[in-house]
Motif scaffolding. Structure first.
Motif, PDB file in Angstrom:
ATOM      1  N   SER A 135      26.305  47.169  28.911  1.00 34.48           N
ATOM      2  CA  SER A 135      27.655  47.446  28.433  1.00 34.48           C
ATOM      3  C   SER A 135      27.890  46.618  27.169  1.00 34.48           C
ATOM      4  O   SER A 135      27.094  45.735  26.834  1.00 34.48           O
ATOM      5  CB  SER A 135      28.689  47.092  29.503  1.00 34.48           C
ATOM      6  OG  SER A 135      28.693  45.698  29.748  1.00 34.48           O
ATOM      7  N   GLY A 136      28.979  46.906  26.470  1.00 30.85           N
ATOM      8  CA  GLY A 136      29.280  46.149  25.264  1.00 30.85           C
ATOM      9  C   GLY A 136      28.102  46.155  24.304  1.00 30.85           C
ATOM     10  O   GLY A 136      27.406  47.158  24.144  1.00 30.85           O
ATOM     11  N   ASP A 137      27.865  45.004  23.670  1.00 27.98           N
ATOM     12  CA  ASP A 137      26.774  44.901  22.701  1.00 27.98           C
ATOM     13  C   ASP A 137      25.392  44.970  23.331  1.00 27.98           C
ATOM     14  O   ASP A 137      24.395  45.131  22.619  1.00 27.98           O
ATOM     15  CB  ASP A 137      26.911  43.616  21.884  1.00 27.98           C
ATOM     16  CG  ASP A 137      28.009  43.705  20.837  1.00 27.98           C
ATOM     17  OD1 ASP A 137      28.459  44.834  20.533  1.00 27.98           O
ATOM     18  OD2 ASP A 137      28.426  42.651  20.312  1.00 27.98           O
ATOM     19  N   ALA A 138      25.300  44.866  24.640  1.00 30.85           N
ATOM     20  CA  ALA A 138      23.991  44.970  25.301  1.00 30.85           C
ATOM     21  C   ALA A 138      23.382  46.353  25.116  1.00 30.85           C
ATOM     22  O   ALA A 138      22.153  46.498  25.202  1.00 30.85           O
ATOM     23  CB  ALA A 138      24.105  44.638  26.780  1.00 30.85           C
ATOM     24  N   VAL A 139      24.199  47.371  24.836  1.00 30.58           N
ATOM     25  CA  VAL A 139      23.638  48.709  24.623  1.00 30.58           C
ATOM     26  C   VAL A 139      22.751  48.752  23.376  1.00 30.58           C
ATOM     27  O   VAL A 139      21.928  49.655  23.236  1.00 30.58           O
ATOM     28  CB  VAL A 139      24.716  49.818  24.569  1.00 30.58           C
ATOM     29  CG1 VAL A 139      25.482  49.901  25.880  1.00 30.58           C
ATOM     30  CG2 VAL A 139      25.638  49.641  23.387  1.00 30.58           C
ATOM     31  N   TYR A 140      22.872  47.759  22.492  1.00 27.30           N
ATOM     32  CA  TYR A 140      21.979  47.699  21.327  1.00 27.30           C
ATOM     33  C   TYR A 140      20.523  47.543  21.754  1.00 27.30           C
ATOM     34  O   TYR A 140      19.612  47.789  20.965  1.00 27.30           O
ATOM     35  CB  TYR A 140      22.371  46.566  20.381  1.00 27.30           C
ATOM     36  CG  TYR A 140      23.582  46.882  19.531  1.00 27.30           C
ATOM     37  CD1 TYR A 140      23.606  48.002  18.716  1.00 27.30           C
ATOM     38  CD2 TYR A 140      24.683  46.042  19.529  1.00 27.30           C
ATOM     39  CE1 TYR A 140      24.714  48.298  17.934  1.00 27.30           C
ATOM     40  CE2 TYR A 140      25.793  46.318  18.744  1.00 27.30           C
ATOM     41  CZ  TYR A 140      25.799  47.449  17.940  1.00 27.30           C
ATOM     42  OH  TYR A 140      26.896  47.739  17.160  1.00 27.30           O
ATOM     43  N   LEU A 198      28.084  53.188  24.181  1.00 25.53           N
ATOM     44  CA  LEU A 198      27.061  53.899  23.411  1.00 25.53           C
ATOM     45  C   LEU A 198      27.708  54.681  22.269  1.00 25.53           C
ATOM     46  O   LEU A 198      27.234  54.655  21.130  1.00 25.53           O
ATOM     47  CB  LEU A 198      26.278  54.851  24.314  1.00 25.53           C
ATOM     48  CG  LEU A 198      25.382  54.212  25.363  1.00 25.53           C
ATOM     49  CD1 LEU A 198      24.925  55.252  26.366  1.00 25.53           C
ATOM     50  CD2 LEU A 198      24.188  53.529  24.695  1.00 25.53           C
ATOM     51  N   GLU A 199      28.784  55.362  22.584  1.00 22.88           N
ATOM     52  CA  GLU A 199      29.484  56.161  21.581  1.00 22.88           C
ATOM     53  C   GLU A 199      30.068  55.273  20.483  1.00 22.88           C
ATOM     54  O   GLU A 199      29.963  55.591  19.291  1.00 22.88           O
ATOM     55  CB  GLU A 199      30.599  56.976  22.242  1.00 22.88           C
ATOM     56  CG  GLU A 199      31.313  57.897  21.293  1.00 22.88           C
ATOM     57  CD  GLU A 199      32.392  58.718  21.985  1.00 22.88           C
ATOM     58  OE1 GLU A 199      33.368  59.070  21.305  1.00 22.88           O
ATOM     59  OE2 GLU A 199      32.259  58.995  23.191  1.00 22.88           O
ATOM     60  N   ALA A 253      27.384  54.356  18.133  1.00 20.01           N
ATOM     61  CA  ALA A 253      26.638  55.507  17.614  1.00 20.01           C
ATOM     62  C   ALA A 253      25.188  55.526  18.085  1.00 20.01           C
ATOM     63  O   ALA A 253      24.278  55.841  17.325  1.00 20.01           O
ATOM     64  CB  ALA A 253      26.715  55.550  16.089  1.00 20.01           C
ATOM     65  N   LEU A 254      24.976  55.199  19.355  1.00 26.35           N
ATOM     66  CA  LEU A 254      23.633  55.250  19.942  1.00 26.35           C
ATOM     67  C   LEU A 254      23.513  56.513  20.784  1.00 26.35           C
ATOM     68  O   LEU A 254      24.197  56.667  21.789  1.00 26.35           O
ATOM     69  CB  LEU A 254      23.380  54.009  20.803  1.00 26.35           C
ATOM     70  CG  LEU A 254      23.297  52.691  20.043  1.00 26.35           C
ATOM     71  CD1 LEU A 254      23.304  51.514  21.005  1.00 26.35           C
ATOM     72  CD2 LEU A 254      22.055  52.659  19.184  1.00 26.35           C
ATOM     73  N   ALA A 255      22.644  57.403  20.358  1.00 24.78           N
ATOM     74  CA  ALA A 255      22.510  58.677  21.064  1.00 24.78           C
ATOM     75  C   ALA A 255      21.073  58.972  21.478  1.00 24.78           C
ATOM     76  O   ALA A 255      20.855  59.724  22.419  1.00 24.78           O
ATOM     77  CB  ALA A 255      23.036  59.811  20.187  1.00 24.78           C
ATOM     78  N   ASP A 256      20.109  58.405  20.797  1.00 22.29           N
ATOM     79  CA  ASP A 256      18.693  58.660  21.097  1.00 22.29           C
ATOM     80  C   ASP A 256      18.248  57.719  22.210  1.00 22.29           C
ATOM     81  O   ASP A 256      17.724  56.642  21.964  1.00 22.29           O
ATOM     82  CB  ASP A 256      17.846  58.454  19.841  1.00 22.29           C
ATOM     83  CG  ASP A 256      16.374  58.733  20.083  1.00 22.29           C
ATOM     84  OD1 ASP A 256      16.058  59.435  21.065  1.00 22.29           O
ATOM     85  OD2 ASP A 256      15.548  58.240  19.302  1.00 22.29           O
ATOM     86  N   LEU A 257      18.492  58.140  23.450  1.00 20.75           N
ATOM     87  CA  LEU A 257      18.238  57.277  24.603  1.00 20.75           C
ATOM     88  C   LEU A 257      16.975  57.701  25.348  1.00 20.75           C
ATOM     89  O   LEU A 257      16.633  58.882  25.379  1.00 20.75           O
ATOM     90  CB  LEU A 257      19.422  57.355  25.574  1.00 20.75           C
ATOM     91  CG  LEU A 257      20.794  57.026  25.001  1.00 20.75           C
ATOM     92  CD1 LEU A 257      21.858  57.234  26.069  1.00 20.75           C
ATOM     93  CD2 LEU A 257      20.835  55.618  24.458  1.00 20.75           C
TER      94      LEU A 257
END
Length: 100
Positions: free
Chosen positions: A33-38, A66-67, A70-74
Motif C-alpha cells: 500500500s502507499g509508496d510500497a506499491v513502487y 497503484l492508480e 500510475a502503475l499498471a504493468d503488474l
C-alpha cells in the motif's frame, strides 16, 4: 498462524521489504500500500524480489495506490484490492503485521 504483512513505505528508502520477504511463512500474504506499491515498478530490483517469492504466498496491492502512482504493468500474481476487499483480507488471516 497465517499472517498478512502490510508494507506502506517505499522499497527504495530502507530494507523493510527485504526483511519482510525473509520472514514470510508458507501461509502468509503480503499487501503493498502507499509508496510500497513502487516495488512493482517494471525492471526494479524490488519487483524481481517479489517475482521470486514462492507462488503459495499471496501478493496484494491496493488499487487506489497503484492508480495514484500510475502503475499498471503488474505481474499476473498480484491481486488488486479496493478498501472493502482489504478489510476482508485482514479478517481472513490470523494476524496482521504492519511494517511501520
Amino acid at each position: 498462524m497465517a499472517t498478512l504483512h502490510i508494507l506502506s513505505h517505499s522499497p527504495f528508502a530502507d530494507s523493510r521489504l527485504a526483511s519482510c520477504l525473509r520472514l514470510l511463512g508458507n501461509a502468509d500474504g503480503l499487501l503493498l500500500s502507499g509508496d510500497a506499491v513502487y516495488a512493482l515498478q517494471p525492471g526494479s530490483v524490488a519487483r524481481k524480489a517479489l517475482e521470486l517469492m514462492p507462488d503459495h504466498i499471496a501478493l496484494y496491492a491496493l488499487a487506489e495506490d497503484l492508480e495514484a502512482r500510475a502503475l499498471a504493468d503488474l505481474p499476473p500474481r498480484v491481486k488488486t484490492l479496493d478498501y472493502p476487499a482489504f478489510v476482508e483480507r485482514c479478517c481472513h488471516f490470523d494476524k496482521v503485521n504492519s511494517w511501520l
